[in-house]
Motif scaffolding. Structure first.
Motif, PDB file in Angstrom:
ATOM      1  N   GLN A  63       0.814  -1.220   0.000  1.00 18.48           N
ATOM      2  CA  GLN A  63       0.000   0.000   0.000  1.00 18.48           C
ATOM      3  C   GLN A  63       0.849   1.273   0.000  1.00 18.48           C
ATOM      4  O   GLN A  63       0.525   2.267   0.633  1.00 18.48           O
ATOM      5  N   TRP A  89      -1.114   8.148   4.583  1.00 23.03           N
ATOM      6  CA  TRP A  89      -2.128   7.402   5.320  1.00 23.03           C
ATOM      7  C   TRP A  89      -2.561   8.126   6.587  1.00 23.03           C
ATOM      8  O   TRP A  89      -3.652   7.868   7.093  1.00 23.03           O
ATOM      9  N   LYS A  92      -4.977  10.468   5.095  1.00 23.88           N
ATOM     10  CA  LYS A  92      -5.813   9.706   4.162  1.00 23.88           C
ATOM     11  C   LYS A  92      -5.964  10.422   2.816  1.00 23.88           C
ATOM     12  O   LYS A  92      -7.067  10.708   2.361  1.00 23.88           O
ATOM     13  N   LEU A 127      -9.408   6.378   1.764  1.00 23.21           N
ATOM     14  CA  LEU A 127      -8.887   7.734   1.582  1.00 23.21           C
ATOM     15  C   LEU A 127     -10.013   8.754   1.755  1.00 23.21           C
ATOM     16  O   LEU A 127     -11.186   8.447   1.521  1.00 23.21           O
TER      17      LEU A 127
END
Length: 181
Positions: A63, A89, A92, A127
């Protein structure tokens, strides 16, 4: 498979894509050299493409970056590449980059692929914000952003420097997660 539409499908990159990506990049070299120089240089021959795809498969699994292929469902011809990159992340957020082959432009395929992948990014990856950064003269890319309800946010000064050129100002478009996704 992520999505299917108009006889095309979007899939995560896999190791069997190396030859198709090499062929795609060579056939579209002129259009890729300004805005996708790294992708171009990493796919100039089948061996380089194999290494490129292997690294992108690993990044997908971890990822870190998501490379998707857009292929014709019947002929399996590679029509385009869509990359979800610059992932953060913590907040997001990610950024789309995309390229479509000469023979497939003007059919609305990139706009539709971004629509499906935006849903995927929001619903499957969690996200909250997706960005598209493009040059104002790249009217097709601006159109993809606007067709998908991305909103212009600001001009990013000296954001991107093509090989052998002066830095370019780029336009930032964003799409934020809403209840419709």
């Amino acid at each position: 498979m992520i999505a299917r539409f108009k006889d095309f499908e979007i899939n995560p990159v896999h190791n069997g894509d190396a030859w198709k990506i090499c062929d795609f990049v060579i056939a579209n070299e002129t259009r890729l050299k300004r805005y996708f120089p790294k992708t171009l240089e990493q796919n100039l021959n089948p061996t380089l493409s194999r290494f490129y795809v292997e690294s992108k498969v690993k990044q997908f699994e971890n990822q870190e970056l998501f490379l998707f292929t857009l292929k014709h469902s019947e002929t399996r011809e590679l029509a385009g590449l869509i990359i979800l990159k610059e992932l953060n992340w913590e907040i997001k957020q990610g950024e789309f980059a995309y390229c479509i082959g000469y023979t497939f432009e003007g059919q609305g395929l990139t706009s539709e692929a971004i629509q499906h992948l935006s849903k995927y990014a929001f619903n499957e990856l969690g996200l909250e914000t997706i960005q598209i950064i493009t040059h104002k003269a790249n009217l097709q890319s601006v159109k993809v952003a606007l067709n998908n309800n991305f909103k212009w946010r600001k001009t990013l000064l000296n954001e991107f420097t093509p090989n052998g050129e002066a830095p370019l100002d780029m336009e930032l478009y964003e799409l934020r997660r809403t209840s419709k996704y």
